[in-house]
Design a protein around this motif. Structure first.
Motif, PDB file in Angstrom:
ATOM      1  N   ALA A   1       0.852  -1.351  -0.034  1.00  0.00           N
ATOM      2  CA  ALA A   1       0.005  -0.108  -0.104  1.00  0.00           C
ATOM      3  C   ALA A   1       0.987   1.183   0.167  1.00  0.00           C
ATOM      4  CB  ALA A   1      -1.125   0.055   1.219  1.00  0.00           C
ATOM      5  N   GLY A   2       2.324   1.035   0.094  1.00  0.00           N
ATOM      6  CA  GLY A   2       2.992   2.260   0.363  1.00  0.00           C
ATOM      7  C   GLY A   2       2.727   2.990   1.608  1.00  0.00           C
ATOM      8  N   LEU A   3       2.581   2.536   2.403  1.00  0.00           N
ATOM      9  CA  LEU A   3       2.163   3.000   3.714  1.00  0.00           C
ATOM     10  C   LEU A   3       3.249   2.425   4.962  1.00  0.00           C
ATOM     11  CD1 LEU A   3      -1.764   2.886   3.668  1.00  0.00           C
ATOM     12  CD2 LEU A   3      -0.403   4.915   3.562  1.00  0.00           C
ATOM     13  N   ALA A   4       3.623   3.430   6.002  1.00  0.00           N
ATOM     14  CA  ALA A   4       4.527   2.821   6.903  1.00  0.00           C
ATOM     15  C   ALA A   4       3.923   3.002   8.441  1.00  0.00           C
ATOM     16  CB  ALA A   4       5.742   3.511   6.831  1.00  0.00           C
ATOM     17  N   PRO A   5       2.760   2.238   8.834  1.00  0.00           N
ATOM     18  CA  PRO A   5       2.451   2.398  10.332  1.00  0.00           C
ATOM     19  C   PRO A   5       3.239   1.746  11.164  1.00  0.00           C
ATOM     20  CG  PRO A   5       1.087   0.844   9.136  1.00  0.00           C
ATOM     21  CD  PRO A   5       2.065   1.346   7.938  1.00  0.00           C
ATOM     22  N   LEU A   6       3.424   1.999  12.366  1.00  0.00           N
ATOM     23  CA  LEU A   6       4.160   1.370  13.319  1.00  0.00           C
ATOM     24  C   LEU A   6       3.062   0.159  13.830  1.00  0.00           C
ATOM     25  CD1 LEU A   6       6.219   0.875  15.859  1.00  0.00           C
ATOM     26  CD2 LEU A   6       4.922   2.399  17.039  1.00  0.00           C
TER      27      LEU A   6
ATOM     28  N   GLY B   1       7.293   4.565  26.854  1.00  0.00           N
ATOM     29  CA  GLY B   1       7.491   5.396  25.659  1.00  0.00           C
ATOM     30  C   GLY B   1       6.532   5.709  25.055  1.00  0.00           C
ATOM     31  N   ASP B   2       6.658   6.806  24.082  1.00  0.00           N
ATOM     32  CA  ASP B   2       5.561   7.610  23.560  1.00  0.00           C
ATOM     33  C   ASP B   2       4.811   6.814  22.372  1.00  0.00           C
ATOM     34  OD1 ASP B   2       3.757   9.592  22.889  1.00  0.00           O
ATOM     35  OD2 ASP B   2       5.368  10.963  21.888  1.00  0.00           O
ATOM     36  N   LEU B   3       3.706   6.197  22.424  1.00  0.00           N
ATOM     37  CA  LEU B   3       2.935   5.831  21.373  1.00  0.00           C
ATOM     38  C   LEU B   3       2.071   6.703  20.794  1.00  0.00           C
ATOM     39  CD1 LEU B   3       1.924   2.274  22.886  1.00  0.00           C
ATOM     40  CD2 LEU B   3       3.981   2.801  21.413  1.00  0.00           C
ATOM     41  N   GLY B   4       2.090   7.980  21.234  1.00  0.00           N
ATOM     42  CA  GLY B   4       1.113   9.095  20.617  1.00  0.00           C
ATOM     43  C   GLY B   4       0.035   8.904  21.158  1.00  0.00           C
ATOM     44  N   GLN B   5      -0.824  10.055  21.016  1.00  0.00           N
ATOM     45  CA  GLN B   5      -2.116  10.106  21.337  1.00  0.00           C
ATOM     46  C   GLN B   5      -2.811  10.386  19.886  1.00  0.00           C
ATOM     47  OE1 GLN B   5      -2.619  12.951  24.792  1.00  0.00           O
ATOM     48  NE2 GLN B   5      -3.260  10.618  25.884  1.00  0.00           N
ATOM     49  N   HIS B   6      -3.769   9.629  19.643  1.00  0.00           N
ATOM     50  CA  HIS B   6      -4.448   9.523  18.255  1.00  0.00           C
ATOM     51  C   HIS B   6      -5.941   9.994  18.176  1.00  0.00           C
ATOM     52  CE1 HIS B   6      -0.713   7.463  17.005  1.00  0.00           C
ATOM     53  NE2 HIS B   6      -0.997   6.977  18.296  1.00  0.00           N
ATOM     54  N   ASP B   7      -6.409  10.643  16.868  1.00  0.00           N
ATOM     55  CA  ASP B   7      -7.786  11.323  16.870  1.00  0.00           C
ATOM     56  C   ASP B   7      -8.741  10.233  16.538  1.00  0.00           C
ATOM     57  OD1 ASP B   7      -6.293  13.766  16.438  1.00  0.00           O
ATOM     58  OD2 ASP B   7      -5.640  13.238  14.840  1.00  0.00           O
TER      59      ASP B   7
ATOM     60  N   GLY C   1      -9.702  -2.634  32.482  1.00  0.00           N
ATOM     61  CA  GLY C   1      -8.194  -2.522  32.003  1.00  0.00           C
ATOM     62  C   GLY C   1      -8.070  -2.354  30.571  1.00  0.00           C
ATOM     63  N   PHE C   2      -8.899  -2.893  29.625  1.00  0.00           N
ATOM     64  CA  PHE C   2      -8.863  -2.606  28.071  1.00  0.00           C
ATOM     65  C   PHE C   2      -9.162  -1.213  28.055  1.00  0.00           C
ATOM     66  CE2 PHE C   2     -11.079  -2.660  24.165  1.00  0.00           C
ATOM     67  CZ  PHE C   2      -9.820  -3.086  23.059  1.00  0.00           C
ATOM     68  N   PHE C   3     -10.355  -0.747  28.214  1.00  0.00           N
ATOM     69  CA  PHE C   3     -10.458   0.620  27.819  1.00  0.00           C
ATOM     70  C   PHE C   3      -9.756   1.562  28.448  1.00  0.00           C
ATOM     71  CE2 PHE C   3     -14.675  -1.611  26.525  1.00  0.00           C
ATOM     72  CZ  PHE C   3     -14.693  -1.071  25.205  1.00  0.00           C
ATOM     73  N   ALA C   4      -9.216   1.414  29.712  1.00  0.00           N
ATOM     74  CA  ALA C   4      -8.229   2.187  30.233  1.00  0.00           C
ATOM     75  C   ALA C   4      -6.880   2.481  29.182  1.00  0.00           C
ATOM     76  CB  ALA C   4      -7.680   1.906  31.771  1.00  0.00           C
ATOM     77  N   ALA C   5      -6.498   1.380  28.795  1.00  0.00           N
ATOM     78  CA  ALA C   5      -5.390   1.526  27.640  1.00  0.00           C
ATOM     79  C   ALA C   5      -5.784   2.062  26.770  1.00  0.00           C
ATOM     80  CB  ALA C   5      -5.029  -0.097  27.627  1.00  0.00           C
ATOM     81  N   VAL C   6      -7.008   1.879  25.875  1.00  0.00           N
ATOM     82  CA  VAL C   6      -7.333   2.316  24.606  1.00  0.00           C
ATOM     83  C   VAL C   6      -7.576   4.038  24.843  1.00  0.00           C
ATOM     84  CG1 VAL C   6      -9.477   2.973  23.254  1.00  0.00           C
ATOM     85  CG2 VAL C   6      -8.690   0.469  24.000  1.00  0.00           C
ATOM     86  N   ALA C   7      -7.919   4.383  25.941  1.00  0.00           N
ATOM     87  CA  ALA C   7      -8.172   5.877  26.277  1.00  0.00           C
ATOM     88  C   ALA C   7      -6.686   6.564  26.495  1.00  0.00           C
ATOM     89  CB  ALA C   7      -8.942   6.135  27.474  1.00  0.00           C
ATOM     90  N   GLY C   8      -5.742   5.772  26.973  1.00  0.00           N
ATOM     91  CA  GLY C   8      -4.564   6.405  26.857  1.00  0.00           C
ATOM     92  C   GLY C   8      -3.875   6.508  25.713  1.00  0.00           C
ATOM     93  N   LEU C   9      -4.413   5.751  24.634  1.00  0.00           N
ATOM     94  CA  LEU C   9      -3.691   6.101  23.133  1.00  0.00           C
ATOM     95  C   LEU C   9      -4.757   7.005  22.527  1.00  0.00           C
ATOM     96  CD1 LEU C   9      -3.612   2.234  22.448  1.00  0.00           C
ATOM     97  CD2 LEU C   9      -1.800   3.783  22.713  1.00  0.00           C
ATOM     98  N   MET C  10      -5.737   7.864  23.221  1.00  0.00           N
ATOM     99  CA  MET C  10      -6.413   8.774  22.188  1.00  0.00           C
ATOM    100  C   MET C  10      -6.319  10.141  22.851  1.00  0.00           C
ATOM    101  SD  MET C  10     -10.081   6.571  22.683  1.00  0.00           S
ATOM    102  CE  MET C  10     -11.067   7.845  21.922  1.00  0.00           C
ATOM    103  N   ALA C  11      -6.008  11.082  22.091  1.00  0.00           N
ATOM    104  CA  ALA C  11      -6.133  12.536  22.074  1.00  0.00           C
ATOM    105  C   ALA C  11      -7.425  13.175  22.821  1.00  0.00           C
ATOM    106  CB  ALA C  11      -5.595  13.498  20.783  1.00  0.00           C
TER     107      ALA C  11
END
Length: 268
Positions: free
Chosen positions: A105-110, A122-128, A145-155
């Motif tokens: 696809a010519g993409l480079a996600p982590l 480490g910094d996994l970023g906060q996403h939209d 615990g799952f949703f707490a981790a998900v929320a931590g990845l969100m801006a």
């Protein structure tokens, strides 16, 4: 749930998916997917999820998918103008397939191999946008615990989109001699052993590593989500299936049950 028990289940589920990965990364369907990934507008989303994502508007937004499997859905977000930034999955074998699709696809996600409950420092970023699709929640032994981790990845202000099997459908066993009679208790909290190899084609691929499936009520899902600071915007229940072909027999009935749902929430 004690962390020790949670790790036991997540480790078992990792092994189950690793043992099944070879069923997904070869053959005509895989070759067709790999070829289509290189085409403009590549997307594996059905019309239901497509409409939801279009309504949100994703142009220029960073996206993370939790339980990304081989990243085909994460990569599909590029067709909506989003940046597929991060995909998280426990299975290294599926992520290796994802790397092939990303290259096509010519993409480079982590693409991060990790247990969502113990994300690396480490910094996994906060996403939209955080995306969760079919099957992910039922492999999770600990929803808070799952949703707490998900929320931590969100801006702040980010959207969460979930497109999942409806918990009510989990009551039924399409392989039963009486498939329209409930076979499972909606309120059970006991993990269900999964011993078959994991595939999407409805075919019998024999025995795999033992994994554990969890039957979460809709109330448990919404409560855990709210506890993580995620505010519900819409919950739309659907009369169609988004899982294995065996479940199609529950569609189009006069007494129709809910079969899937789309949920949209925001982080405050």
């Amino acid at each position: 749930m004690p962390n020790r028990d949670r790790k036991t289940y997540t480790d078992a589920n990792r092994a189950a998916w690793e043992a099944s990965a070879h069923l997904h990364g070869a053959g005509e369907e895989w070759e067709a997917l790999l070829a289509s990934a290189s085409l403009p507008g590549f997307s594996t989303f059905d019309p239901c999820l497509t409409a939801t994502l279009q309504q949100i508007g994703l142009s220029g937004k960073s996206a993370v998918q939790i339980g990304c499997n081989n990243a085909r859905e994460l990569l599909s977000l590029a067709a909506f103008g989003a940046e597929p930034a991060l995909g998280i999955d426990q299975s290294a074998a599926f992520l290796a397939q994802g790397a092939q699709l990303a290259a096509a696809a010519g993409l480079a996600p982590l693409l991060l191999e990790a247990d969502i409950y113990t994300l690396p420092e480490g910094d996994l970023g906060q996403h939209d946008l955080a995306l969760i699709t079919i099957g992910v929640l039922n492999w999770m032994p600990d929803l808070p615990g799952f949703f707490a981790a998900v929320a931590g990845l969100m801006a702040p202000g980010a959207h969460l989109v979930i497109y999942e099997t409806h918990p009510f459908l989990e009551l039924f066993d399409p392989a039963s001699e009486t498939p329209h009679t409930p076979a499972f208790n909606y309120f059970t909290s006991a993990p269900q052993k999964v011993t078959d190899a994991i595939a999407y084609d409805g075919q019998d691929h024999g025995t795999g590593e033992t994994g554990y499936w969890f039957l979460h009520t809709m109330g448990a899902i919404l409560t855990a989500m709210a506890g993580a600071g995620l505010r519900l915007e819409t919950l739309t229940e659907h009369p169609h299936s988004n899982r294995e072909p065996a479940y199609d027999l529950y569609e189009g009935r006069a007494a129709q049950i809910p079969m899937s749902y789309t949920l949209v929430a925001r982080k405050g």
